[in-house]
Motif scaffolding. Structure first.
Motif, PDB file in Angstrom:
ATOM      1  N   PHE A 115       0.984  -1.491   0.409  1.00 32.24           N
ATOM      2  CA  PHE A 115       0.034   0.262  -0.128  1.00 32.24           C
ATOM      3  C   PHE A 115       0.989   1.491   0.009  1.00 32.24           C
ATOM      4  O   PHE A 115       1.444   1.526   0.796  1.00 32.24           O
ATOM      5  N   ARG A 116       1.027   1.970  -1.181  1.00 39.15           N
ATOM      6  CA  ARG A 116       1.455   3.641  -1.273  1.00 39.15           C
ATOM      7  C   ARG A 116       1.482   3.667  -2.496  1.00 39.15           C
ATOM      8  O   ARG A 116       0.827   3.038  -3.577  1.00 39.15           O
ATOM      9  N   HIS A 117       1.977   5.317  -2.700  1.00 41.31           N
ATOM     10  CA  HIS A 117       1.281   5.828  -4.095  1.00 41.31           C
ATOM     11  C   HIS A 117       2.605   5.211  -5.586  1.00 41.31           C
ATOM     12  O   HIS A 117       3.850   5.287  -4.547  1.00 41.31           O
ATOM     13  N   THR A 118       2.463   5.332  -5.912  1.00 39.48           N
ATOM     14  CA  THR A 118       2.985   4.839  -7.464  1.00 39.48           C
ATOM     15  C   THR A 118       2.979   6.232  -8.739  1.00 39.48           C
ATOM     16  O   THR A 118       2.737   6.802  -8.887  1.00 39.48           O
ATOM     17  N   ILE A 119       3.346   5.152 -10.127  1.00 34.05           N
ATOM     18  CA  ILE A 119       3.395   6.032 -11.529  1.00 34.05           C
ATOM     19  C   ILE A 119       3.524   5.318 -12.089  1.00 34.05           C
ATOM     20  O   ILE A 119       4.095   4.180 -12.114  1.00 34.05           O
ATOM     21  N   GLY A 144      14.868   4.397 -15.054  1.00 32.76           N
ATOM     22  CA  GLY A 144      13.171   4.997 -14.694  1.00 32.76           C
ATOM     23  C   GLY A 144      13.045   6.117 -13.614  1.00 32.76           C
ATOM     24  O   GLY A 144      12.075   6.289 -14.024  1.00 32.76           O
ATOM     25  N   GLU A 145      13.641   6.799 -13.557  1.00 31.43           N
ATOM     26  CA  GLU A 145      12.879   7.714 -11.844  1.00 31.43           C
ATOM     27  C   GLU A 145      12.875   8.806 -13.310  1.00 31.43           C
ATOM     28  O   GLU A 145      13.210   9.537 -14.183  1.00 31.43           O
ATOM     29  N   ILE A 146      11.680   8.485 -12.162  1.00 28.78           N
ATOM     30  CA  ILE A 146      10.576  10.421 -12.647  1.00 28.78           C
ATOM     31  C   ILE A 146       9.875  11.156 -11.718  1.00 28.78           C
ATOM     32  O   ILE A 146       9.626  10.822 -10.835  1.00 28.78           O
ATOM     33  N   MET A 147      10.689  12.094 -12.038  1.00 25.47           N
ATOM     34  CA  MET A 147      10.512  13.341 -11.803  1.00 25.47           C
ATOM     35  C   MET A 147       8.371  14.263 -11.814  1.00 25.47           C
ATOM     36  O   MET A 147       9.308  14.424 -13.104  1.00 25.47           O
ATOM     37  N   ILE A 148       8.042  14.981 -11.174  1.00 23.78           N
ATOM     38  CA  ILE A 148       6.667  15.110 -11.458  1.00 23.78           C
ATOM     39  C   ILE A 148       6.997  17.104 -11.031  1.00 23.78           C
ATOM     40  O   ILE A 148       7.506  17.091  -9.464  1.00 23.78           O
ATOM     41  N   GLY A 149       6.605  18.341 -11.534  1.00 19.50           N
ATOM     42  CA  GLY A 149       6.639  19.593 -10.542  1.00 19.50           C
ATOM     43  C   GLY A 149       5.364  19.524 -10.760  1.00 19.50           C
ATOM     44  O   GLY A 149       4.492  19.734 -12.213  1.00 19.50           O
ATOM     45  N   TYR A 150       4.881  20.396 -10.251  1.00 18.69           N
ATOM     46  CA  TYR A 150       3.484  20.721  -9.679  1.00 18.69           C
ATOM     47  C   TYR A 150       3.173  22.230 -10.086  1.00 18.69           C
ATOM     48  O   TYR A 150       4.111  23.039  -9.409  1.00 18.69           O
ATOM     49  N   GLU A 151       1.586  23.057 -10.188  1.00 17.01           N
ATOM     50  CA  GLU A 151       1.591  24.266  -9.728  1.00 17.01           C
ATOM     51  C   GLU A 151       2.196  25.083  -9.072  1.00 17.01           C
ATOM     52  O   GLU A 151       1.654  24.124  -7.384  1.00 17.01           O
ATOM     53  N   GLY A 152       2.635  26.089  -8.391  1.00 20.58           N
ATOM     54  CA  GLY A 152       2.812  26.711  -7.265  1.00 20.58           C
ATOM     55  C   GLY A 152       4.411  26.483  -6.360  1.00 20.58           C
ATOM     56  O   GLY A 152       4.930  26.405  -5.876  1.00 20.58           O
ATOM     57  N   GLY A 153       5.296  25.139  -7.371  1.00 14.57           N
ATOM     58  CA  GLY A 153       6.567  25.145  -7.627  1.00 14.57           C
ATOM     59  C   GLY A 153       6.616  23.874  -6.293  1.00 14.57           C
ATOM     60  O   GLY A 153       8.261  22.921  -5.997  1.00 14.57           O
ATOM     61  N   ARG A 154       5.604  22.545  -5.689  1.00 13.02           N
ATOM     62  CA  ARG A 154       5.821  21.618  -5.656  1.00 13.02           C
ATOM     63  C   ARG A 154       6.361  20.380  -6.890  1.00 13.02           C
ATOM     64  O   ARG A 154       5.972  20.549  -7.375  1.00 13.02           O
TER      65      ARG A 154
END
Length: 426
Positions: free
Chosen positions: A249-253, A324-334
């Motif tokens: 049980f965890r988050h993934t992509i 295979g590392e995946i990096m994600i950027g969100y609005e607001g800088g997170r």
């Protein structure tokens, strides 16, 4: 629910939905062949007999059991699990199954993925075999508590499967098509023979073991195969050891571009898959044609480890890469990041250089072995490094293929390699 007299409509429970069963029927067909692998012994008038094992039934009568999901608390009978939980799950699962049944690159539909994986996870749990496994794992003697736990654990397999290598294989060229069983989300590990401790009764090999493949027939002609990335990169390691990051049980992509498509199965491969389906069934299998229920009659070699020369469910490793590392950027800088195994940057194994060196060398070796076994043509194509404007080629170049053949020749001459290959094919 009303004073112990529930709606009878919801007491006949299909643990394999009718809409799913109909995907394995020929056009115009309203009945198919239903084989009971463990027909009951009955006694009538002092005479004991065995019930017929082969039946010609419609989906409304197959893969169903009265009150499978009915709970009873005191004198109150409750059918809400079937009515609301599985009712909504099957409705949405049907749409997602249809989407992946027709999947083609470069399609990306996150909503369908978020529906489909939880549907698969719940489908693996909801069958008589899955419920028996869940009850044994939780050591619950109470059936009501098992059904409550089912609803809480419905997403248990989602993270592991999301991080697998996905392959959608096609049986269009085969006269024989896929059969289905009473446990359609099927698990295969070449080291876990049908009568081994991992496969007896209701047990399945753990999906977290390196060499465990999970597959789900989508229609008569298509099957989804999920393989642990660690096994594709390194099929020379302990098949029963756990993959990196085995937490449930965890988050993934998920990367849609990495789905492998365009693998056309031979009839022998379809027969082998059907053989595994039959061996891993709990009690019932069904097929549009009667002879498809008996794949063992046409198999060249039913040996568990030798199916597909040991690699029946394996995706093409030449479309697999390290990293295979995946990096994600969100609005607001997170921002956020995941390793290919779902590790977070603060996890100890987010970057494991020792494992990467070992698996990188193993992947090079396996790609060379694969090219020698399968030839230049790819057995699965992903869009991971390609685009709509630059689709992937159907086969590797002559130069790369020659390099693979040369490397495989060198590897075969390595000390111990002949013994390893003989051990694999025992």
């Amino acid at each position: 629910m009303s004073n112990g007299r529930p709606n009878q409509q919801y007491r006949h429970n299909h643990y394999v939905p009718e809409w799913y069963q109909r995907r394995f029927m020929l056009p115009g067909q309203n009945k198919y062949w239903y084989l009971d692998l463990k027909p009951e012994r009955r006694t009538s008038g002092g005479v004991t007999y065995t019930r017929r094992d082969l039946l010609h039934w419609g989906p409304e009568r197959c893969f169903a059991q009265d009150d499978l999901y009915t709970t009873q608390w005191g004198g109150i009978v409750n059918t809400e699990i079937e009515q609301f939980f599985f009712g909504d799950l099957d409705s949405e699962g049907k749409k997602a199954t249809e989407y992946f049944g027709g999947f083609k690159h470069p399609s990306v539909n996150g909503d369908m993925l978020e529906t489909f994986i939880p549907y698969l996870s719940a489908q693996k749990l909801r069958t008589p075999k899955g419920l028996a496994t869940l009850q044994a794992m939780a050591r619950l003697g109470n059936r009501n508590l098992t059904l409550m736990l089912l609803q809480r654990m419905r997403n248990i397999y989602c993270a592991i499967w999301t991080e697998c290598v996905w392959q959608i294989a096609d049986a269009t060229d085969s006269p024989t098509k896929f059969i289905i069983s009473d446990h359609p989300v099927t698990v295969y590990n070449r080291e876990c023979f049908p009568m081994s401790q991992w496969c007896r009764d209701h047990n399945d090999p753990d999906i977290r073991c390196h060499a465990t493949h999970t597959y789900f027939p989508i229609s008569l002609d298509r099957v989804l195969i999920l393989t642990n990335l660690s096994w594709v990169r390194n099929p020379y390691q302990d098949a029963l050891a756990f993959r990196p990051n085995p937490e449930f049980f965890r988050h993934t992509i998920f990367n849609f571009l990495a789905i492998q498509t365009d693998r056309m199965l031979s009839e022998q491969e379809v027969l082998e898959i059907n053989w595994v389906t039959k061996q891993r069934a709990y009690r019932y299998v069904a097929a549009a044609e009667k002879e498809w229920l008996y794949p063992e009659r046409q198999l060249k070699n039913p040996h568990w480890r030798k199916l597909g020369e040991g690699y029946l469910f394996m995706p093409d490793p030449r479309h697999i890469h390290m990293g295979g590392e995946i990096m994600i950027g969100y609005e607001g800088g997170r921002s956020d990041a995941f390793s290919e195994y779902g590790h977070k940057p603060w996890d100890r194994d987010y970057k494991n250089e020792k494992r990467d060196r070992r698996d990188g060398a193993a992947l090079d070796r396996f790609q060379a072995e694969w090219a020698s076994m399968m030839g230049r043509r790819y057995r699965g194509i992903s869009y991971d490094f390609y685009s709509r404007d630059r689709p992937p080629p159907a086969e590797e170049s002559e130069e790369i293929h020659a390099h693979h053949l040369e490397a495989d020749g060198r590897n075969r001459r390595r000390p111990g390699e002949r013994q390893r290959r003989r051990r694999l094919m025992r």
